[in-house]
Design a protein around this motif. Sequence first.
Motif, PDB file in Angstrom:
ATOM      1  N   ASP A  37      35.253  47.653  32.502  1.00 43.47           N
ATOM      2  CA  ASP A  37      35.086  48.799  32.107  1.00 43.47           C
ATOM      3  C   ASP A  37      36.435  49.775  32.143  1.00 43.47           C
ATOM      4  N   VAL A  38      37.621  49.037  31.966  1.00 40.48           N
ATOM      5  CA  VAL A  38      38.886  49.907  32.036  1.00 40.48           C
ATOM      6  C   VAL A  38      39.412  49.506  30.567  1.00 40.48           C
ATOM      7  N   VAL A  39      39.615  48.846  30.293  1.00 42.25           N
ATOM      8  CA  VAL A  39      40.184  48.683  28.796  1.00 42.25           C
ATOM      9  C   VAL A  39      39.154  47.597  28.058  1.00 42.25           C
ATOM     10  N   ASP A  40      39.382  47.563  26.409  1.00 41.10           N
ATOM     11  CA  ASP A  40      38.626  46.473  25.889  1.00 41.10           C
ATOM     12  C   ASP A  40      39.708  45.142  26.102  1.00 41.10           C
ATOM     13  N   ALA A  41      39.106  44.140  26.513  1.00 43.85           N
ATOM     14  CA  ALA A  41      39.930  43.003  26.822  1.00 43.85           C
ATOM     15  C   ALA A  41      38.870  41.845  26.337  1.00 43.85           C
ATOM     16  N   VAL A  42      39.683  41.162  25.446  1.00 44.02           N
ATOM     17  CA  VAL A  42      39.135  39.873  24.968  1.00 44.02           C
ATOM     18  C   VAL A  42      40.227  38.947  24.650  1.00 44.02           C
ATOM     19  N   PRO A  43      40.409  37.619  24.805  1.00 47.53           N
ATOM     20  CA  PRO A  43      41.015  36.458  24.708  1.00 47.53           C
ATOM     21  C   PRO A  43      41.602  36.526  23.311  1.00 47.53           C
ATOM     22  N   ASP A  44      43.015  36.351  23.350  1.00 46.92           N
ATOM     23  CA  ASP A  44      43.461  36.333  21.859  1.00 46.92           C
ATOM     24  C   ASP A  44      43.568  35.246  21.419  1.00 46.92           C
ATOM     25  N   PRO A  45      42.636  35.214  20.063  1.00 46.01           N
ATOM     26  CA  PRO A  45      42.323  33.799  19.308  1.00 46.01           C
ATOM     27  C   PRO A  45      43.434  33.009  18.768  1.00 46.01           C
ATOM     28  N   TYR A  46      44.536  33.820  18.838  1.00 51.21           N
ATOM     29  CA  TYR A  46      46.106  33.232  18.080  1.00 51.21           C
ATOM     30  C   TYR A  46      46.864  32.829  19.246  1.00 51.21           C
ATOM     31  N   ALA A  47      46.628  32.846  20.553  1.00 55.37           N
ATOM     32  CA  ALA A  47      47.694  32.525  21.533  1.00 55.37           C
ATOM     33  C   ALA A  47      47.032  32.093  22.730  1.00 55.37           C
ATOM     34  N   SER A  48      46.962  30.845  23.462  1.00 57.47           N
ATOM     35  CA  SER A  48      46.562  30.599  24.368  1.00 57.47           C
ATOM     36  C   SER A  48      47.189  31.378  25.820  1.00 57.47           C
ATOM     37  N   GLY A  49      46.420  31.760  26.606  1.00 55.47           N
ATOM     38  CA  GLY A  49      46.879  32.187  28.001  1.00 55.47           C
ATOM     39  C   GLY A  49      47.293  33.622  27.562  1.00 55.47           C
ATOM     40  N   PRO A  93      46.597  50.822  18.873  1.00 55.12           N
ATOM     41  CA  PRO A  93      46.098  49.591  18.535  1.00 55.12           C
ATOM     42  C   PRO A  93      46.294  48.466  19.625  1.00 55.12           C
ATOM     43  N   ALA A  94      45.257  47.291  19.490  1.00 52.12           N
ATOM     44  CA  ALA A  94      45.337  46.555  20.573  1.00 52.12           C
ATOM     45  C   ALA A  94      46.832  45.674  20.687  1.00 52.12           C
ATOM     46  N   LEU A  95      46.957  45.089  21.885  1.00 49.55           N
ATOM     47  CA  LEU A  95      48.259  44.429  22.061  1.00 49.55           C
ATOM     48  C   LEU A  95      47.783  43.268  22.987  1.00 49.55           C
ATOM     49  N   SER A  96      48.596  41.939  22.469  1.00 51.60           N
ATOM     50  CA  SER A  96      48.539  40.730  23.106  1.00 51.60           C
ATOM     51  C   SER A  96      49.541  40.562  24.375  1.00 51.60           C
ATOM     52  N   VAL A  97      48.836  40.606  25.558  1.00 47.33           N
ATOM     53  CA  VAL A  97      49.589  40.300  26.975  1.00 47.33           C
ATOM     54  C   VAL A  97      49.385  39.035  27.352  1.00 47.33           C
ATOM     55  N   ALA A  98      50.314  38.618  27.981  1.00 41.03           N
ATOM     56  CA  ALA A  98      50.167  37.240  28.729  1.00 41.03           C
ATOM     57  C   ALA A  98      49.504  37.519  30.276  1.00 41.03           C
ATOM     58  N   LEU A  99      48.098  36.918  30.147  1.00 40.15           N
ATOM     59  CA  LEU A  99      47.500  37.115  31.453  1.00 40.15           C
ATOM     60  C   LEU A  99      46.789  35.998  32.048  1.00 40.15           C
ATOM     61  N   SER A 100      46.375  35.754  33.302  1.00 35.79           N
ATOM     62  CA  SER A 100      45.514  34.756  33.672  1.00 35.79           C
ATOM     63  C   SER A 100      44.225  35.027  33.097  1.00 35.79           C
ATOM     64  N   ASP A 101      43.484  33.973  33.064  1.00 35.77           N
ATOM     65  CA  ASP A 101      42.049  34.408  32.666  1.00 35.77           C
ATOM     66  C   ASP A 101      41.224  35.078  33.812  1.00 35.77           C
ATOM     67  N   ALA A 102      41.473  35.048  35.203  1.00 31.50           N
ATOM     68  CA  ALA A 102      41.025  35.801  36.026  1.00 31.50           C
ATOM     69  C   ALA A 102      41.236  37.062  35.953  1.00 31.50           C
ATOM     70  N   VAL A 103      42.445  37.569  35.686  1.00 36.71           N
ATOM     71  CA  VAL A 103      42.830  38.987  35.559  1.00 36.71           C
ATOM     72  C   VAL A 103      41.949  39.419  34.344  1.00 36.71           C
ATOM     73  N   GLY A 104      41.974  38.771  33.200  1.00 37.56           N
ATOM     74  CA  GLY A 104      41.529  39.126  31.797  1.00 37.56           C
ATOM     75  C   GLY A 104      40.162  39.314  31.908  1.00 37.56           C
ATOM     76  N   ARG A 105      39.260  38.465  32.505  1.00 31.39           N
ATOM     77  CA  ARG A 105      37.827  38.315  33.016  1.00 31.39           C
ATOM     78  C   ARG A 105      37.616  39.716  33.564  1.00 31.39           C
ATOM     79  N   ALA A 106      38.539  39.964  34.638  1.00 39.12           N
ATOM     80  CA  ALA A 106      38.124  41.213  35.557  1.00 39.12           C
ATOM     81  C   ALA A 106      38.197  42.566  34.779  1.00 39.12           C
ATOM     82  N   LEU A 107      39.408  42.614  33.787  1.00 39.11           N
ATOM     83  CA  LEU A 107      39.564  43.765  33.044  1.00 39.11           C
ATOM     84  C   LEU A 107      38.508  44.047  32.191  1.00 39.11           C
ATOM     85  N   ALA A 108      38.004  42.804  31.501  1.00 40.55           N
ATOM     86  CA  ALA A 108      36.962  42.937  30.615  1.00 40.55           C
ATOM     87  C   ALA A 108      35.573  43.413  31.177  1.00 40.55           C
ATOM     88  N   ALA A 109      35.395  42.910  32.383  1.00 47.40           N
ATOM     89  CA  ALA A 109      34.171  43.534  33.206  1.00 47.40           C
ATOM     90  C   ALA A 109      34.363  44.608  33.777  1.00 47.40           C
TER      91      ALA A 109
END
Length: 410
Positions: free
Chosen positions: A37-49, A19-35
Motif C-alpha cells: 500500500d505504498v504506490v500502485d504497482a502492476v507488472p508492465d504489460p509491454y515490457a518483461s522485468g 502519471p504511471a512510470l515503467s521501472v525495472a524491478l525484480s518481481d519480488a520487489v514489485g510484489r512487495a510494493l503492490a502489497a
Amino acid sequence: MTWAVTSAGESIELVEHAPALSVALSDAVGRALAAGDVVDAVPDPYASGRWSLRAGSKVGAVTVTVPGGNMPLTLRITPKVSVARLFFLLGYSLAPKSGWRDGEVEVTEHRDLLPALAHAVERQVDRALRQGLLQGYRATEESALVVRGRIREAEQIRRRFGAMLPLEVAYDEFTTDIAENRILRTAVDRLLRLPGVPGDVRRRLLHQRARLADVTPVVRGQRLPAWQPTRLNARYHRALHLARVVLDGSSAEHAPGGLRIDGFLFDMNKLFEDFVTVALRESFRGTGHTARTQDPHHLDVAAEILMKPDFVLYGSDDAPCAVVDAKYKAEKQGGFPDADLYQMLAYCTALGLREGHLVYAKGNATHAAHQVRHAGIVIHQHALDLDQEPAGLLADIDSVAQRLADTPRV
C-alpha cells in the motif's frame, strides 16, 4: 505541476498523483510494493522485468529490502505542494492559534519531506530540552524488599501466598521517564532508522538521543503513553505534536518471502482533511455555532447505514446547519468527480439540509454549484489554492465559512 523520475542505482523518485512510470524491478520487489500500500504497482504489460509505478496521495520515503539481494531499493515520493507550504498546513492543523511562525521551523533548505521533517523534529526537541528534561510523577508498581508507597494487598496474597517478602507495592515516582520524554525519545530513535535523513541532521539527532538516554523508548507495537497539555509541559507541545506525526507515519512491515518495507509515509488526504476542518472550526469560533468532525449519522431510518461527514456545523439549537467534505484528489479531465456529488447528496438528505459543500485542493476547475432535480438541494464545490500564501489560503477558508453560515435548512 511537472513531474519527473530518476533511477540512480537503487533509488527511484516519484511525484504524488503523477502519471504511471515503467521501472525495472525484480518481481519480488514489485510484489512487495503492490502489497505494501505504498504506490500502485502492476507488472508492465509491454515490457518483461518492468513494473508500472504510480504514486497516490502518500508522500515520503521507504526502503524495500530483499533477503539475499543487492542493495536495498529506496523509493521517494515528493508532494506536489512545496515543503514549506506542507508544513504550514501541518502546523495549522496541529496548533491553529499559532501555526509555524517564520523562523520557528526552518524547512526551506530541504526539498524532500523526510529531511525537512527530521530537521524540524530535531530543532523542536532541542528547544523543548534547553531547560533540561521535564520531570513528573509516574505511577509505579513493583516487588520490593522495603515498604514504599502502599502495599498492594490483593497482589501480595495472590502472588506471595502469605509470605512477608518481597512486598508488592505501588507508589508515585518523580522521574524524567514520563510520557512526554518517552514519546520524544521514540520519535528520535525512529528517525535515526529511516533512510534519507541528512548526515548533519542525523548527528544532531544522536545528540538529542544522548540527552534522552535515561528515558525508556516505546517498543514498536506498543501504544504510545498518553499525555495532557498543561502549563508545565508547554515548552514540549510543538515537539510532541511533530513526534506524533513521525510515529504515526513511520512503519516497518514484513511482506511474504522475508521482504522488509521500512520508512515514513505521510497521507496528504488526511493532512488536507485535517487542515480544512480545523480552519473551518476556527472560523466559527465564538459565533455560537458548534463544529464536529467525523460526526456519525445514519442514512436510513433503521440506522443500519452509517455515514461520517468530515465536518458538520450545528446551530445554537444543536440542529445541523451545514455539512462539508474535504477532497484532496486529482480531478477528472472534465472537472470534479461525480461520485463526490452523490455522497454529498446523501449527507444533505439525511441531515435535512438544502445545501452541501465539497472542498477540493485546487486544480483546473473553479467554484461550481449544482442544483439537484426534484430535491431542491444545491451542492457547492469549492477549490482551495494550496500554493498561495497562508493569509490568502485562510481568507478563502473564511469565504467558504461564510457560505456555510448562510446555508438554509429543509
